[in-house]
Design an enzyme around this catalytic site. Structure first.
Site, PDB file in Angstrom:
ATOM      1  N   ARG A 158       5.406 -14.692   5.356  1.00 31.27           N
ATOM      2  CA  ARG A 158       4.512 -15.814   5.693  1.00 31.27           C
ATOM      3  C   ARG A 158       4.462 -16.827   4.550  1.00 31.27           C
ATOM      4  NH1 ARG A 158      -1.402 -14.617   7.561  1.00 31.27           N
ATOM      5  NH2 ARG A 158      -1.388 -13.368   5.660  1.00 31.27           N
TER       6      ARG A 158
ATOM      7  N   ARG B  53      -4.550  -3.708   2.902  1.00 29.55           N
ATOM      8  CA  ARG B  53      -5.160  -4.413   4.041  1.00 29.55           C
ATOM      9  C   ARG B  53      -4.930  -3.665   5.348  1.00 29.55           C
ATOM     10  NH1 ARG B  53      -2.131  -9.735   3.308  1.00 29.55           N
ATOM     11  NH2 ARG B  53      -3.085 -10.428   5.254  1.00 29.55           N
TER      12      ARG B  53
END
Ligand code: AP5
Ligand code: MG
Ligand code: ZN
Length: 222
Positions: free
Chosen positions: A130, A174
């Site tokens: 990303r 995460r």
């Protein structure tokens, strides 16, 4: 009454990517707690200073900090008029319960909860590749748009950067945090009858088509 939405799903599921489309087509106001917290970190506000260490480690920012900023924003008139699209909130059961109380207290309609389903190995590829624009917040991927850090955003000319929590250690944390603290919300919203599971594994356009089918294309505006 305006429709409200929650985008549930693990890191990298495409919440931000699909949020741009839902906001464009259905007119709801986008609230991303991740974006709000990153703005606070960049501005070095009191909230930002407290949140930074948790975010960089891939952990959740404490409930009381996050619930406060969402509750305050939900009270704004534009949300009553256009509805809200919550992205990345709620992420824990106390957040979900606080949201229910806040929304019913404000007379907002029950949200449609879109759960984007994507396997962990796909998420890893999406997150490591990303790239973001500092100017307009556009979300890119190096494989698709061939943009990398140092390039200019094709939409606004802003600087392309990589999120500080998109490195491997933080990503693993995460994902683990998602499975232990956020995944239980699937059961919570299923029990309420509000959950709409969507296969998030296809291309962004394929996922958008599945979303349109669930959200009801006739309601699209513009
Ligand atoms: P947040 O910013 O919300 O991050 P996240 O939940 O980890 O989700 P991401 O933004 O990483 O993924 P996304 O689902 O939006 O995917 P995207 O569309 O970008 O939160 C960051 C941190 O803030 C948290 O870790 C926590 O510390 C804190 N925080 C935030 N909210 C909190 C809360 N409520 N409570 C406590 N703490 C909180 O897509 C990812 C990539 O994949 C992109 O490159 C994109 O181009 C690509 N992509 C998207 N869709 C597709 C597709 N269909 N096919 C192929 N590629 C795709
Ligand atoms: Mg996001
Ligand atoms: Zn841009």
């Amino acid at each position: 009454m305006a429709r409200n939405y929650i985008l549930l799903g693990p890191p990298g599921a495409g919440k931000g990517t699909q949020a741009e489309k839902i906001v464009r087509d259905y007119g709801a106001i986008h609230i991303s707690t991740g974006d709000m917290l990153r703005a606070a970190v960049a501005a070095q506000t009191e909230l930002g200073v407290k949140a930074k260490q948790f975010m960089d480690a891939g952990e959740l920012v404490p409930d009381e900090l996050v619930i406060g900023i969402v509750r305050e924003r939900l009270d704004d008139q534009d949300i009553r008029e256009h509805g809200v699209l919550l992205d990345g909130f709620p992420r824990t059961l106390p957040q979900a319960e606080a949201l229910d109380a806040a929304m019913s207290g404000l007379g907002l309609s029950e949200p449609l909860v879109i759960n984007l389903l994507v396997a962990d190995e796909v998420l890893l590829r999406r997150l490591t590749g990303r790239r973001m624009c500092r100017g307009c917040g556009a979300i890119y991927h190096i494989d698709r748009e061939k943009l990398d850090v140092g390039d200019k955003c094709p939409a606004c000319g802003g600087e392309i950067y990589q999120r500080s929590d998109d490195e491997l250690t933080a990503i693993s944390e995460r994902l683990a945090t998602y499975h232990s603290q956020t995944a239980p919300l699937i059961e919570y919203y299923t029990a309420k009858g509000w959950l709409k599971p969507i296969d998030g594994a296809g291309t962004p356009d394929e996922v958008e088509a599945l979303l349109d089918a669930v959200l009801g294309k006739p309601g699209k505006c513009g």
